[in-house]
Design a protein around this motif. Structure first.
Motif, PDB file in Angstrom:
ATOM      1  N   VAL A 110       0.838  -1.200   0.000  1.00  0.00           N
ATOM      2  CA  VAL A 110       0.000   0.000   0.000  1.00  0.00           C
ATOM      3  C   VAL A 110       0.874   1.252   0.000  1.00  0.00           C
ATOM      4  O   VAL A 110       0.621   2.211  -0.739  1.00  0.00           O
ATOM      5  CB  VAL A 110      -0.943   0.009   1.214  1.00  0.00           C
ATOM      6  N   VAL A 111       1.915   1.245   0.824  1.00  0.00           N
ATOM      7  CA  VAL A 111       2.829   2.387   0.888  1.00  0.00           C
ATOM      8  C   VAL A 111       3.461   2.630  -0.480  1.00  0.00           C
ATOM      9  O   VAL A 111       3.549   3.775  -0.952  1.00  0.00           O
ATOM     10  CB  VAL A 111       3.922   2.144   1.952  1.00  0.00           C
ATOM     11  N   THR A 112       3.890   1.558  -1.129  1.00  0.00           N
ATOM     12  CA  THR A 112       4.534   1.668  -2.438  1.00  0.00           C
ATOM     13  C   THR A 112       3.559   2.173  -3.495  1.00  0.00           C
ATOM     14  O   THR A 112       3.907   3.018  -4.328  1.00  0.00           O
ATOM     15  CB  THR A 112       5.109   0.310  -2.862  1.00  0.00           C
ATOM     16  N   ALA A 113       2.325   1.664  -3.484  1.00  0.00           N
ATOM     17  CA  ALA A 113       1.326   2.084  -4.463  1.00  0.00           C
ATOM     18  C   ALA A 113       1.033   3.574  -4.349  1.00  0.00           C
ATOM     19  O   ALA A 113       0.876   4.275  -5.355  1.00  0.00           O
ATOM     20  CB  ALA A 113       0.045   1.269  -4.286  1.00  0.00           C
ATOM     21  N   ILE A 114       0.982   4.086  -3.125  1.00  0.00           N
ATOM     22  CA  ILE A 114       0.748   5.516  -2.925  1.00  0.00           C
ATOM     23  C   ILE A 114       1.954   6.313  -3.400  1.00  0.00           C
ATOM     24  O   ILE A 114       1.816   7.330  -4.095  1.00  0.00           O
ATOM     25  CB  ILE A 114       0.452   5.808  -1.441  1.00  0.00           C
ATOM     26  N   ALA A 115       3.152   5.856  -3.036  1.00  0.00           N
ATOM     27  CA  ALA A 115       4.368   6.579  -3.415  1.00  0.00           C
ATOM     28  C   ALA A 115       4.528   6.649  -4.931  1.00  0.00           C
ATOM     29  O   ALA A 115       5.029   7.649  -5.472  1.00  0.00           O
ATOM     30  CB  ALA A 115       5.587   5.905  -2.785  1.00  0.00           C
ATOM     31  N   LYS A 116       4.095   5.611  -5.648  1.00  0.00           N
ATOM     32  CA  LYS A 116       4.186   5.597  -7.109  1.00  0.00           C
ATOM     33  C   LYS A 116       3.091   6.424  -7.770  1.00  0.00           C
ATOM     34  O   LYS A 116       3.141   6.668  -8.976  1.00  0.00           O
ATOM     35  CB  LYS A 116       4.110   4.159  -7.624  1.00  0.00           C
ATOM     36  N   GLY A 117       2.083   6.812  -7.011  1.00  0.00           N
ATOM     37  CA  GLY A 117       0.983   7.565  -7.580  1.00  0.00           C
ATOM     38  C   GLY A 117      -0.111   6.683  -8.151  1.00  0.00           C
ATOM     39  O   GLY A 117      -1.067   7.185  -8.756  1.00  0.00           O
ATOM     40  N   THR A 118      -0.003   5.365  -7.974  1.00  0.00           N
ATOM     41  CA  THR A 118      -1.041   4.454  -8.455  1.00  0.00           C
ATOM     42  C   THR A 118      -2.337   4.661  -7.689  1.00  0.00           C
ATOM     43  O   THR A 118      -3.433   4.515  -8.242  1.00  0.00           O
ATOM     44  CB  THR A 118      -0.576   2.993  -8.297  1.00  0.00           C
ATOM     45  N   VAL A 119      -2.205   4.999  -6.415  1.00  0.00           N
ATOM     46  CA  VAL A 119      -3.349   5.260  -5.542  1.00  0.00           C
ATOM     47  C   VAL A 119      -3.184   6.648  -4.948  1.00  0.00           C
ATOM     48  O   VAL A 119      -2.074   7.028  -4.553  1.00  0.00           O
ATOM     49  CB  VAL A 119      -3.425   4.207  -4.412  1.00  0.00           C
ATOM     50  N   ARG A 120      -4.268   7.419  -4.914  1.00  0.00           N
ATOM     51  CA  ARG A 120      -4.226   8.747  -4.285  1.00  0.00           C
ATOM     52  C   ARG A 120      -4.152   8.587  -2.775  1.00  0.00           C
ATOM     53  O   ARG A 120      -4.972   7.889  -2.176  1.00  0.00           O
ATOM     54  CB  ARG A 120      -5.468   9.564  -4.625  1.00  0.00           C
ATOM     55  N   GLY A 121      -3.172   9.241  -2.172  1.00  0.00           N
ATOM     56  CA  GLY A 121      -3.068   9.178  -0.726  1.00  0.00           C
ATOM     57  C   GLY A 121      -1.900   9.992  -0.233  1.00  0.00           C
ATOM     58  O   GLY A 121      -1.089  10.488  -1.018  1.00  0.00           O
ATOM     59  N   PRO A 122      -1.780  10.138   1.075  1.00  0.00           N
ATOM     60  CA  PRO A 122      -0.669  10.883   1.666  1.00  0.00           C
ATOM     61  C   PRO A 122       0.610  10.053   1.671  1.00  0.00           C
ATOM     62  O   PRO A 122       0.581   8.841   1.441  1.00  0.00           O
ATOM     63  CB  PRO A 122      -1.150  11.144   3.096  1.00  0.00           C
ATOM     64  N   SER A 123       1.733  10.697   1.940  1.00  0.00           N
ATOM     65  CA  SER A 123       2.964   9.956   2.219  1.00  0.00           C
ATOM     66  C   SER A 123       2.750   9.163   3.504  1.00  0.00           C
ATOM     67  O   SER A 123       2.148   9.664   4.456  1.00  0.00           O
ATOM     68  CB  SER A 123       4.150  10.907   2.379  1.00  0.00           C
TER      69      SER A 123
END
Length: 240
Positions: A110-123
């Motif tokens: 989940v952390v990686t998906a957010i960091a890649k921009g695949t999922v919208r979310g905070p750091s």
């Protein structure tokens, strides 16, 4: 594409100076400077609104976005659990939180998906699964369920609530495994909790010698350890 200019809002920049109508310049989705200009680019009038830096949440449970008991008794599909988590991280960003410290639940995927921009979310800073003693806070298996089956409730790279340890050596192994899976720091449950499966607030969990092992492993990774603690005895046990 030229920059965008935000004008009219009261801006709190976090520097300590008084709020003011400073305006912002945004380039490629990022704020590049305080102050808008009359140069080319689109202008957005935000008069009457207030703008602040992104908020930080130091204690979140993104991986617990579904009802706890159904989640950990195979009553909810992995697809629905993933959808609930991704909806939560998007709503967290929309609420103004740009950095979150997840203190139990999500796996590194989940952390990686957010960091890649695949999922919208905070750091996200995450410790992955919380470290628990056998049957302690963080265990939601049925009473008849053998402890060794608890890890079957984990969904690799999505969510893993907790890891069970029966002694210091097992705890050391589990902390190292959490680091291998991308944890930023370890967390221990040293007392029972409010939303517990088989524990009480008055319970103290993990011996001081066991807690010391987790502290050693955190120091070896040049990071810190955090704990879940409610009662005085547990808090004292976890003090350096």
């Amino acid at each position: 594409m030229g920059p965008d200019h935000v004008v009219g809002a009261m801006v709190i920049d976090g520097s300590g100076r008084d709020p003011g109508n400073l305006g912002l310049t945004i380039q490629s989705g990022r704020i590049t400077r305080l102050g808008a200009s009359s140069a080319h680019g689109e202008r957005l009038d935000t008069e009457g609104l207030t703008m602040t830096p992104g908020l930080n949440d130091a204690h979140a449970h993104l991986g617990l976005s579904s009802p706890i008991q159904p989640h950990f008794s195979f009553q909810i599909s992995a697809a629905e659990i993933a959808a609930d988590i991704f909806a939560t991280v998007g709503a967290t960003l929309d609420a103004g939180f740009t950095t979150v410290r997840d203190t139990d639940g999500i796996d590194d995927g989940v952390v990686t998906a957010i960091a890649k921009g695949t999922v919208r979310g905070p750091s996200v800073l995450s410790f992955g699964p919380v470290q628990c003693q056998i049957g302690g806070h963080g265990y939601y298996g049925a009473e008849w369920e053998p402890t060794e089956l608890w890890s079957s409730h984990h969904i690799p790279d999505l969510c893993a609530l907790s890891m069970m340890a029966g002694n210091a050596d097992e705890l050391r192994h589990n902390v190292r495994e959490a680091f291998r899976r991308g944890a930023s720091f370890p967390k221990l449950c040293v007392t029972g909790g409010v939303v517990g499966g088989h524990d009480r607030l008055t319970d103290t969990q993990f011996a001081i010698e066991e807690i010391a092992v987790a502290v050693q492993e955190a120091a070896a990774q040049n990071t810190y350890m955090t704990v879940h603690a409610h009662n005085n005895e547990g808090i004292r046990d976890a003090r350096p």
